[in-house]
Structures are given as structure tokens and as C-alpha cells.
Design a protein around this motif. Structure first.
Motif, PDB file in Angstrom:
ATOM      1  N   UNK A  82      35.392  50.789  38.266  1.00 10.45           N
ATOM      2  CA  UNK A  82      35.776  50.223  36.980  1.00 10.45           C
ATOM      3  C   UNK A  82      35.224  48.814  36.793  1.00 10.45           C
ATOM      4  N   UNK A  84      36.186  45.155  34.258  1.00 12.62           N
ATOM      5  CA  UNK A  84      37.409  44.513  33.775  1.00 12.62           C
ATOM      6  C   UNK A  84      37.206  43.903  32.406  1.00 12.62           C
ATOM      7  N   UNK A  88      35.623  39.989  36.093  1.00 18.43           N
ATOM      8  CA  UNK A  88      36.151  39.573  37.401  1.00 18.43           C
ATOM      9  C   UNK A  88      35.102  39.812  38.466  1.00 18.43           C
ATOM     10  N   UNK A  90      32.935  38.370  41.888  1.00 20.34           N
ATOM     11  CA  UNK A  90      33.176  37.479  43.034  1.00 20.34           C
ATOM     12  C   UNK A  90      32.339  36.246  42.737  1.00 20.34           C
ATOM     13  N   UNK A 164      27.745  46.242  40.155  1.00 18.73           N
ATOM     14  CA  UNK A 164      28.641  46.270  41.307  1.00 18.73           C
ATOM     15  C   UNK A 164      29.438  47.570  41.332  1.00 18.73           C
ATOM     16  N   UNK A 165      29.896  47.988  40.150  1.00 21.90           N
ATOM     17  CA  UNK A 165      30.644  49.243  40.085  1.00 21.90           C
ATOM     18  C   UNK A 165      29.741  50.425  40.441  1.00 21.90           C
TER      19      UNK A 165
ATOM     20  N   UNK B 426      37.645  35.855  47.061  1.00 22.82           N
ATOM     21  CA  UNK B 426      37.330  35.621  45.657  1.00 22.82           C
ATOM     22  C   UNK B 426      38.310  36.327  44.738  1.00 22.82           C
ATOM     23  N   UNK B 427      38.585  37.592  44.996  1.00 22.39           N
ATOM     24  CA  UNK B 427      39.502  38.343  44.139  1.00 22.39           C
ATOM     25  C   UNK B 427      39.982  39.583  44.881  1.00 22.39           C
ATOM     26  N   UNK B 434      37.026  47.912  44.819  1.00 18.44           N
ATOM     27  CA  UNK B 434      35.657  48.205  45.238  1.00 18.44           C
ATOM     28  C   UNK B 434      35.639  49.038  46.517  1.00 18.44           C
TER      29      UNK B 434
END
Lengths: 270, 548
Positions: A82, A84, A88, A90, A164-165, B426-427, B434
Motif C-alpha cells: 500500500x 499512504x 510516509x 523513510x 517501494x510498494x 523512520x516509521x 513493508x
């Protein structure tokens, strides 16, 4: 039965029913949108599917198996990724590192592998890096791999989030307002890009989107949530004509005004 | 935009702050004590330097918004003068009213010193320094920082001159530098000029070169193989002969620094990489030390049952115990974040210390008396490498431990696991979405961090041969945290530099140990305001070739 199906999914926060017995059935390789006014429970519904919330009632089937109660990382490993609503990333890591994190579940190096770095780990690192660079190319971020994520332009950050997803190798990708804050040109670019994701990679796409032009232009099927319940589902055309949907968006008076307007137009035409 | 105030207000305000700082430093005794310590032989004492530094900072700071040369210089002069006047007023007040019962340091000598001999001189000195500071602003930034670096290092050399001479004397080199460079206390006048100019020049050339390189592609920035290899050979040679060159006292200081480097590298994994603020980190250090004590000392209860172990047999046990303790601490804090996590770790650190101190565990830990008679580390069949009289031998063990730790930490950082830690930092939620298993990832960070600290504890125990609960107080945890923050969070060279600065320097400047915590606090505040990313900011790795 589609790739993802929810049965009577209900999520309550105290007395508030944020998601109320929602049933959807998403066909494989579809572009499926979930729309609804602010506070309709769209993002909460996303969060239930991706494991951030555990719904009080109902069941979620992914490829025919229940994923209810699995942790977010287990769900991600099964192939659900997913993005956001508010980006979001890093943010202190580089673009390529962000994508490498996305590949985490498909890599194997453990603590000893990391310390001693045997050939297998070296190879894995090199392959992952190459795949990361490919993904950055795919989303149009070539040459920006070494950029720290927070320094990227807004549109690029959105793209990086998708890269990234994608690194997760998802079968289904949930995009939470991917065009939020974009100008019309960027929006058009994103719409094309979402098509490519489905057509070239064969990923099922689920969108939450506010921009009706995007939703109507891109979706094959749309579900409408209002106050936590699904009030309609159908093709873009069906949804556009559905009085309940119009009411949810414009309120009852708005609907009456709109109907009156069209009435007048009809009379004039006659 | 911030409203800019008039230069007059700016300079008066700056001057008042500066004067206040000087008065405060005088009342707590810092200026008085520093007045006894020469920095430049026969010319400048540390106390005077401190006052001048404050004047300089005041002039420099007050002139920051003035672009017009005339007002800029006037601001500097006025700010410095106001600071001087305030100091004078304090001196006059002190001479009229006896405040000594309250402030023991407020002696007539101090007043004389503060007034630069006579009252007018303080104002003049303030004004001139302020003027120089304001004029300093006209220089290009690169030159400014080079000059400040040169002066700062010259001052450090001056303050450490007696120790430098001691080291040089060990090696018969002292006579070559005594006089023109170093005086018995402080640098000599010629030395001060030479040292600051040379260092400023080096620093300037370096920064020009670095700026030139910034435009080049990464590949060209990498130094070539031969240079790197040569540097490595030199580094190894220096490290091999260091204890002999330094002598026992300074080797001991380095050992101390080394133990903190070990702990710093471990805590850096938990705090710097994984972003979990742990302030009970000393617990693992204590565990390592106590396991070593229990197994190897004839007083240790396990040693009494099984016969005394030697260091090498006990080491893996201590390692495993530390790792298990790391995981045990990790489990309850898996679900908590931020401030709450910090509080729990704080509690954990205290619990371990209190357990060691408790009567309940006295048969095992020795209570307040701790465990004594921990034998020195031996190379089996050859000789012992630790103990009170052999810091030079222990150095090599500490060095090896540090090198292994650096290697492991670097490898971990640039691996799948290191990236997972950073993603969690970071989160956390996104990292989990992930596909990162938070439980595994966090526990691994705690375990790895604890292992480093446990090893450090074992060497500590063998080095001192006696351990007490009070050696493992909260202050150690804070010290390690501070050295990571000052060095540069997440950065491995930063940890080493941080340990040298925050553990090594205070050890060398023992004569001022009463002000240690004050300076510590001031340094931390300054760092957080001016350079929150630390001395060596952690830069992300450039993984991708240019243009890819």
C-alpha cells in the motif's frame, strides 16, 4: 470470486462504527476504486485489510484464504502492498534504500549473513540493488537513487512510495489518494502510470481517490462508502447516475437542486 | 519573518548576556580556577581566554544581522563594552558588599582578575574583542572556520602540553619541541603562532579540496587503492606502537576510551540505527562484568562451585547472558515507543544495579562490596595482559575488541538488517507494512547492542579486578548516550570521536574535573542548538552509480 473479498467487515472505535458490514469483491487485475465523502471510513477500511486494525466482525479473504488477524508484515509477505494518503517515506534514507527496504521480505540474509557476507549474500545484495534501480527507472526516478527521500519533489515522493510498494512484489496494490496535492498535469501522469502498473505488471489496483475525474476515468468498478457502509457498487457510469451516491456527496438539498435544474433543462428542451 | 531589532538593542542585549555569563562562571569558581592554568606560556591563562571567548562570542553574535560595515563594527564594540561594564559593576558591587559567605569563590583576587587589573581595562578589552569579532564576520565562511579550528586546537595543545611533554619525554623527544613549541605548562608564544597558523592552513586547504570534490562524480571522489593501502599500513603501525609511545598512564586512558567505544557502538545500534532511546544500557555492561566476576574470581559463587574459570572461558558465557538480557528487556518494550520506551529502559538499568546491590542477592553478587580478586586476563601459558600495572598490554585486547565491533557494526549497518533497523527508526508502521517483522528486528537490535556492552563489561571487570554496584550507575548510560549524540547519531566514526572527546578529554583534564558535568551540559546544549546532527553527521550511503 476475485483476488480479494471482504465479508461483513465491521470496525468500531468505541461507540463509533467506522466501517459497517462492508462487502466488496475485487476481481483480479482490476482497477477498483473506493470513494466516499470525508470521514466515510475509506482509510479505516484500508487499514483493516492491511492489518493495522483488526475488524471486530467479518472476514477478509485474499486469494481464497482468510488473512484476518495476521500482522501487517505477514499480510505484506502474502502480496498486499500500500501507499499512504500523507506520504510516509523513510525520509532520511535514500530513494534506493527505500526501495531496498521494500524488498526486505524477499531477501534472506540473517545476522550472520550480514556480518560475514558470504557470496550468496553478496549476490543477493547486488541483485536487489539492480532490481531497485530498475524499479526507480520504472516509476521515472532514474538518476535520483542517491537522493535522500525527503529532498525529492512532491510528485517524485509519491512515485518513490509506489516503487517501494512494488518492491514488495505485490499481487494487489492499495493506493490511498495517489493524486492528492497534484496539479492537473501531474494527475494525468499519475493516471497513465496507474494504468501501466496494471497493464505491464498485472497488479490489481485498489484506489481511494477524491478527484472524480480521476476516479471516473480510470476505474473499472467503484464502491461508494458513506458513514462506514457501502451504499453502492458498480461501473463508473452506474455510480454517476446513482441517486444515493449523489445524495451522499451533495446532501439531500443538493440533490433536489440538481434534479430541479435538470428538470428545467428538460422543459426548455421540450 | 523574525522581526529584526535595532543594532543598539541587539548589542546591549548581547553584552548583558555575555556579562552575565562571565559573572556566573566567576561565581561558580571556573574563572578563578582557570586563571591558574596557562595556555600560552607567560601570555595567556585559561581564565582570561574564557573571558575573551565570551566577549568574542558576544560581539560575533550581536553583529550577525548588521550588513553595513559601520554599524556592524559599532555593534561589536558596544556589545563587548557592555559586557565589560557589567563585569565591572559586579566587581564594584562585590568590593562593596561581602558576598563571600554565599559565594566562596568571590575573592579579591577574582575581582582583580575580572577587572583586568583596573576597571577601565575590562571595558576596553571587551570593546576591542567585540570589534575584532565583528570584523571577523567580514571574512569568508571557510576562512573563518579554518581560523577558529586552528585557534581551538592550539588551545587544546596548550592545555595538554604537560601531558604531551610527558609522552615525548618517554621517547626522548621532548627536547626537540620544548621551548619553541611547548612550555612546561601551555604552548610557548612562538608555538601558539605556529600551531594555530599551521592547523588553520591545513583545515583551509582541506575544506577547499572537499568543496572542489563535491562537484565531481562519486567514482572520482574515491581515493585510489594505493593511497588507501598506505593509510591502512600507517594506521596499523601507529596503533601497534601506540602503547609504548604513550606510556602506561595514557594507555590506561585509551583503554577507558576503548571500553566506551565498545559500548557506544552497541548503543548506537539500538539508538542510532533502530531509533529506540535506551537509557538503561549500563545494565548489560554490569551483567558482563558480574558474570566475569562470578565465574573467574575465587569469591564468585559459581567459581566456588566449579573451580575458577579463566577469562576466555567466561567470555562466551558473559556474551550469551548479555544477549539473553537484551532480549528479555526487548520483549516488554516491543509494543511501546518513544518516551515510554525510554522510561522502561531507565527502570531496567536501575533494577539491575539495585539487584546487584541488594541483600537478597548478596551471596551471589557480594552486595555493596561487589566482587573482588577477579584475576587478570592471561594468554594461556604465556603471560597476563591485564591488571593494574599492565594497561599497555590490555590496550591490544581492547583494540581488537573495538576493531571487531567496528567491523560488525559497519557490516550490520549496510545490510538487509541494518536497513530494516533504519526503516523501523523512520516509521515503524510503514516498516511493518513493508513486510518487516518488528519483533525480530527490534529484539535483534537489543541483543546486538547488549552483546557489545557485555563484552565491554567483561574487560572492565578483568581490568579493575574489583567491581562494585556503584560503578554501574545511570551516569554511565547517559555518558554513552551523550557520546553518540555528540559524535553523530548512527555514525560509526562519530562514536569513536565522541568517546575520545567525552571520555578521553575529561580524563586528561582531570585538574578541572569539578567542572566536568557543567562543561558536559554546556557542550550538549551547544551541540543540540548549533549542530544537532553531531560532530560527524551520518551521511547516507551512495549505493547507486551516478546516472543510473
Amino acid at each position: 470470486m476475485g483476488i480479494l473479498m471482504t465479508k461483513q467487515v465491521t470496525k468500531r472505535f468505541g461507540g463509533l462504527v467506522a466501517v459497517d458490514a462492508v462487502e466488496i469483491d475485487i476481481p483480479e487485475r482490476a482497477i477498483y476504486s473506493i470513494i466516499g465523502p470525508n470521514g466515510a471510513g475509506k482509510t479505516t477500511f484500508f487499514n483493516c485489510i492491511t492489518g493495522f486494525y483488526i475488524p471486530e466482525e467479518g472476514d477478509i479473504l485474499f486469494q481464497g484464504e482468510s488473512i484476518l488477524g495476521l500482522s501487517p508484515d505477514q499480510i505484506a509477505r502474502r502480496g498486499i502492498a500500500r501507499t499512504y494518503q500523507n506520504i510516509r517515506l523513510f525520509s532520511n534514507m535514500t530513494a534506493v534504500e527505500n526501495v531496498l527496504v521494500g524488498q526486505h521480505p524477499h531477501m534472506k540474509a540473517g545476522i550472520f549473513g550480514a556480518i560475514f557476507r558470504p557470496p550468496s549474500v553478496r549476490q543477493e545484495e547486488a541483485q536487489s540493488l539492480q532490481r531497485a534501480v530498475e524499479l526507480l527507472h520504472f516509476v521515472g526516478l532514474q538518476g535520483k537513487g542517491n537522493w535522500v527521500a525527503r529532498n525529492l519533489a512532491y510528485g517524485d515522493q509519491r512515485r518513490l512510495e509506489i516503487a517501494r510498494a512494488l518492491a514488495n512484489n505485490p499481487k494487489i496494490l492499495f493506493l490511498d489518494e495517489p493524486t492528492a496535492g497534484m496539479n492537473p498535469r501531474e494527475t494525468a501522469g499519475m493516471t497513465d502510470f496507474i494504468h501501466r502498473l496494471r497493464d505491464e505488471l498485472g497488479i490489481t489496483i485498489v484506489l481511494i481517490e477524491h478527484d472524480m475525474r480521476v476516479v471516473m476515468g480510470i476505474s473499472e468498478r467503484i464502491a461508494v462508502l458513506d458513514h462506514g457502509s457501502k451504499i453502492a457498487e458498480g461501473s463508473p457510469l452506474e455510480i454517476q447516475r446513482n441517486p444515493q451516491v449523489i445524495e451522499a456527496y451533495l446532501g439531500r438539498e443538493g440533490v433536489e437542486a440538481a434534479q430541479a435544474g435538470s428538470q428545467r433543462r428538460v422543459e426548455r428542451a421540450v | 519573518m523574525k522581526k529584526e531589532s535595532h543594532w543598539l538593542t541587539e548589542s546591549v542585549r548581547g553584552g548583558l548576556i555575555g556579562g552575565g555569563v562571565i559573572i556566573l562562571l566567576a561565581l561558580i569558581g571556573m574563572i578563578g580556577r582557570f586563571a591558574e592554568r596557562p595556555v600560552i606560556d607567560g601570555v595567556l591563562v585559561l581564565g582570561r581566554l574564557l573571558m575573551i571567548a565570551v566577549f568574542f562570542a558576544v560581539g560575533y553574535g550581536a553583529a550577525r544581522n548588521e550588513l553595513l560595515p559601520v554599524t556592524r563594527l559599532l555593534t561589536g564594540i558596544l556589545a563587548g563594552a557592555v559586557a565589560g561594564i557589567l563585569v565591572d559593576l559586579f566587581v564594584l558591587f562585590g568590593e562593596g558588599v561581602n558576598i563571600r559567605p554565599m559565594f566562596i569563590n568571590a575573592s579579591p583576587e577574582l575581582y582583580e582578575f575580572l577587572a583586568f587589573g583596573n576597571l577601565a581595562m575590562a571595558v576596553v578589552a571587551g570593546a576591542i574583542t567585540g570589534l575584532v569579532a565583528a570584523a571577523f564576520r567580514f571574512l569568508p565562511a571557510r576562512l573563518r572556520s579554518a581560523l577558529l579550528t586552528g585557534l581551538a586546537i592550539m588551545v587544546v595543545i596548550g592545555m595538554l602540553s604537560d601531558q604531551l611533554l610527558l609522552i615525548l619525554n618517554n621517547n626522548g623527544l621532548a627536547r626537540y619541541v620544548q621551548g619553541w613549541l611547548l612550555a612546561p605548562r601551555g604552548v610557548s608564544v612562538s608555538g601558539a603562532v605556529i600551531a594555530s597558523v599551521v592547523i588553520a592552513a591545513i583545515s583551509y586547504v582541506q575544506s577547499v579540496r572537499r568543496a572542489g570534490q563535491a562537484d565531481q562524480p562519486i567514482a572520482a571522489r574515491r581515493p585510489n587503492r594505493l593511497v588507501t593501502a598506505t593509510l591502512w599500513v600507517i594506521a596499523v603501525a601507529v596503533l601497534l606502537f601506540l602503547p609504548q609511545v604513550l606510556g602506561p598512564y595514557h594507555s590506561e586512558v585509551l583503554n577507558q576510551v576503548g571500553l566506551f567505544v565498545l559500548m557506544g557502538l552497541g548503543l548506537n545500534i539500538v539508538v542510532g540505527f533502530a531509533g529506540m532511546l535506551d537509557v538503561g544500557y549500563v545494565a548489560f555492561f554490569a551483567l558482563g562484568a558480574y558474570v566475569m566476576g562470578m565465574l573467574t574470581s575465587p569469591e564468585g559463587f559459581i567459581a566456588q562451585a566449579t573451580g575458577a574459570w579463566n577469562f576466555w572461558e567466561a567470555l562466551p558465557v558473559a556474551f550469551v547472558v548479555a544477549v539473553i538480557a537484551g532480549i528479555l528487556l526487548g520483549i516488554p518494550v516491543l509494543k511501546i515507543r518513544g518516551d515510554y520506551l525510554t522510561i522502561v529502559t531507565l527502570g531496567f538499568g536501575e533494577i539491575i544495579r539495585l539487584l546487584a546491590l541488594s541483600d537478597w542477592l548478596r551471596p551471589y553478587t557480594g552486595g555493596a562490596q561487589g566482587i573482588a580478586a577477579i584475576p587478570p586476563i592471561e594468554i594461556p601459558g604465556l603471560f597476563s595482559i591485564s591488571g593494574p600495572d599492565k594497561p599497555q598490554r590490555l590496550f591490544y585486547l581492547v583494540l581488537i575488541a573495538c576493531l571487531v565491533a567496528i567491523f560488525v557494526a559497519t557490516r550490520l549497518k549496510h545490510s538487509r538488517i541494518g536497513r530494516a533497523w533504519m526503516a523501523v527508526r523512520e516509521d515503524e508502521d510503514v516498516a511493518e507494512a513493508m513486510g518487516i517483522n518488528l519483533v525480530q528486528t527490534k529484539l535483534l537490535a537489543f541483543a546486538a547492542g547488549a552483546a557489545f556492552s557485555g563484552i565491554s563489561g567483561t574487560i572492565f571487570a578483568a581490568k579493575l579486578s574489583t567491581i562494585y554496584p556503584h560503578s554501574f550507575g545511570l551516569l554511565i548510560s547517559i555518558n554513552i548516550l551523550a557520546l553518540i549524540i555528540v559524535g553523530g547519531m548512527g555514525n560509526i566514526p562519530g562514536v569513536i570521536l565522541g568517546a575520545l572527546v567525552l571520555v578521553g578529554l575529561p580524563e586528561l583534564l582531570r585538574e578541572f574535573s569539578e567542572f566536568r558535568l557543567l562543561v558536559y551540559g554546556a557542550v550538549l546544549i551547544f551541540m543540540m542548538l548549533q549542530r544537532p546532527e553531531g560532530l560527524v553527521p551520518d551521511k547516507p550511503q551512495q549505493l547507486v552509480e551516478e546516472g543510473a
